[in-house]
Motif scaffolding. Structure first.
Motif, short mmCIF file in Angstrom:
data_model
loop_
_atom_site.label_atom_id
_atom_site.label_comp_id
_atom_site.label_asym_id
_atom_site.label_seq_id
_atom_site.Cartn_x
_atom_site.Cartn_y
_atom_site.Cartn_z
N GLU A 244 -3.28 -8.66 3.65
CA GLU A 244 -4.36 -7.94 4.32
C GLU A 244 -3.90 -7.41 5.68
O GLU A 244 -4.15 -6.25 6.04
N LEU A 245 -3.21 -8.27 6.46
CA LEU A 245 -2.67 -7.84 7.76
C LEU A 245 -1.75 -6.64 7.60
O LEU A 245 -1.85 -5.64 8.32
N TRP A 246 -0.83 -6.73 6.64
CA TRP A 246 0.16 -5.68 6.45
C TRP A 246 -0.46 -4.40 5.90
O TRP A 246 -0.09 -3.30 6.31
N GLY A 247 -1.41 -4.54 4.97
CA GLY A 247 -2.04 -3.36 4.40
C GLY A 247 -2.88 -2.61 5.42
O GLY A 247 -2.85 -1.37 5.47
N GLN A 248 -3.62 -3.34 6.24
CA GLN A 248 -4.42 -2.68 7.27
C GLN A 248 -3.52 -2.00 8.29
O GLN A 248 -3.78 -0.86 8.70
N ALA A 249 -2.45 -2.69 8.71
CA ALA A 249 -1.53 -2.10 9.68
C ALA A 249 -0.88 -0.84 9.11
O ALA A 249 -0.67 0.15 9.82
N SER B 147 0.53 -4.79 -3.79
CA SER B 147 -0.72 -5.34 -3.25
C SER B 147 -0.99 -4.78 -1.86
O SER B 147 -2.12 -4.46 -1.50
N ILE B 148 0.08 -4.68 -1.05
CA ILE B 148 -0.06 -4.10 0.29
C ILE B 148 -0.55 -2.66 0.19
O ILE B 148 -1.41 -2.21 0.95
N CYS C 170 -3.87 -1.02 1.74
CA CYS C 170 -3.71 0.19 2.55
C CYS C 170 -4.66 1.27 2.06
O CYS C 170 -5.35 1.93 2.86
N ALA C 171 -4.73 1.47 0.75
CA ALA C 171 -5.62 2.49 0.18
C ALA C 171 -7.07 2.20 0.54
O ALA C 171 -7.84 3.11 0.88
N SER D 251 -3.63 -13.19 -10.00
CA SER D 251 -5.06 -13.05 -9.71
C SER D 251 -5.32 -12.35 -8.37
O SER D 251 -6.26 -11.55 -8.25
N LEU D 252 -4.48 -12.60 -7.37
CA LEU D 252 -4.69 -11.98 -6.07
C LEU D 252 -4.50 -10.46 -6.17
O LEU D 252 -5.28 -9.68 -5.61
N HIS D 253 -3.50 -10.05 -6.91
CA HIS D 253 -3.25 -8.62 -7.13
C HIS D 253 -4.44 -7.98 -7.85
O HIS D 253 -4.88 -6.88 -7.49
#
Length: 249
Positions: free
Chosen positions: A47-52, A84-85, A89-90, A111-113
Motif C-alpha cells: 500500500e505504501l509503495w503503490g500510493q507513493a 500488486s503495487i 497505484c491504479a 489472496s492479498l493479490h
C-alpha cells in the motif's frame, strides 16, 4: 578562528555520503527485516509503495499537462509483488481523477493479490482481456503506460510469455513508460540495459544498481524506512521536503 574553519572544512566531506544503490540481495534482505523484525505487514508495504508510485506519477504527469486529452493510463501488472503495487497505484490514480485501465494477463492465486484486484474492480477500473496493439497505443489511446510487471524478484534472463511478448510491444511504442522499482526485463544488479526505455523510474526503499545510469526522471519512495535500517545498510537517503513521502533524485 582559522583552526575552527580548518576543522569544519575537514569534517564537511564526512557529512556528504553518496546515496547507496542496492543489490538485489540487499533489497531482499531489507524487505525481509521489515516484515520479520519490524513487523511491517506485506499489505502495508504494498500500500505504501503503490500510493507513493501514484503520487510520483501525478508529479511527473500532472492532470493539467494532459488537459487536451483524457488522462488515460494503462497499468500493466504481473502476478507477483510488483503487480500488486501496480494495482494499488491504479486505485490511487483513480482517486486522483486519472483514468486507469489495467491489463493483468496472469493473475495470482495469492489472496492479498486477489484483494487488491477486487478493490480496483469496486472502483470501476476496467480490466482488459488483451494488450492493445502497438498501433492502438501509438494512436494516443493512452497517455502513459505503467510497467508493474516483473520487478525485483524476476530472473531477467528467463522471461516467459506473456511478458516476453509484452516487452517486445513496449520497446516499440513512443508514449511514455513509467517503471516501478526495476524496469521489466532489466537485471536489478546491472547498470547497463538493453530493454524497454522508461521515461520515469520510481525506486522503492532505495534505488537499485540498475538505476545508476538512468537518465530519465527518477523518483525515490523510501521515507518510511526505520532509521536503524537506514544506518545498517548505509543507505544515505537524501532529505525529503516537508511531509513529502517521495522525492525526485
Amino acid at each position: 578562528m582559522d583552526k575552527m574553519n580548518h576543522s569544519s572544512a575537514e569534517a564537511e566531506p564526512e557529512t556528504i555520503e553518496p546515496l547507496r544503490y542496492l543489490s538485489k540481495g540487499d533489497a531482499t534482505a531489507i524487505e525481509t527485516e521489515l516484515l520479520r523484525d519490524y513487523k511491517f505487514g506485506q499489505q502495508q508495504l504494498i500500500e505504501l509503495w503503490g500510493q507513493a508510485s501514484a503520487l510520483a506519477i501525478t508529479k511527473a504527469y500532472p492532470l493539467s499537462s494532459l488537459s487536451k486529452k483524457q488522462p488515460t493510463v494503462l497499468v500493466i501488472c504481473g502476478p507477483d509483488q510488483n503487480g500488486s503495487i501496480g494495482l494499488v497505484c491504479a486505485r490511487h490514480l483513480r482517486i486522483f481523477d486519472y483514468e486507469p485501465t489495467i491489463y493483468h494477463p496472469k493473475r495470482s492465486s495469492y489472496s492479498l493479490h486477489q484483494d487488491f484486484t477486487i478493490q480496483c474492480e469496486k472502483m470501476d477500473i476496467p480490466f482488459l482481456s488483451y494488450l492493445p496493439t502497438e498501433v492502438q497505443l501509438i494512436n494516443d489511446a493512452y497517455n502513459l503506460v505503467i510497467d508493474a510487471m516483473l520487478g525485483l524478484e524476476t530472473d531477467s534472463s528467463n522471461i516467459k510469455e506473456p511478458f516476453s511478448g509484452i516487452l517486445v510491444t513496449l520497446k516499440q511504442i513512443k508514449i511514455p513508460i513509467v517503471s516501478v522499482d526495476v524496469p521489466s526485463g532489466w537485471d536489478a544488479d546491472e547498470p547497463s540495459q538493453d530493454g524497454i526505455n522508461p521515461e520515469v523510474l520510481i525506486s522503492l526503499m532505495a534505488p537499485k544498481k540498475c538505476a545508476q545510469n538512468f537518465s530519465g526522471k527518477h523518483f525515490l519512495a523510501g521515507r518510511f524506512l526505520p532509521y536503524d535500517i537506514q544506518k545498517k545498510y548505509d543507505l544515505n537517503l537524501p532529505d525529503y521536503a516537508g511531509t513529502d513521502c517521495l522525492l525526485e533524485l
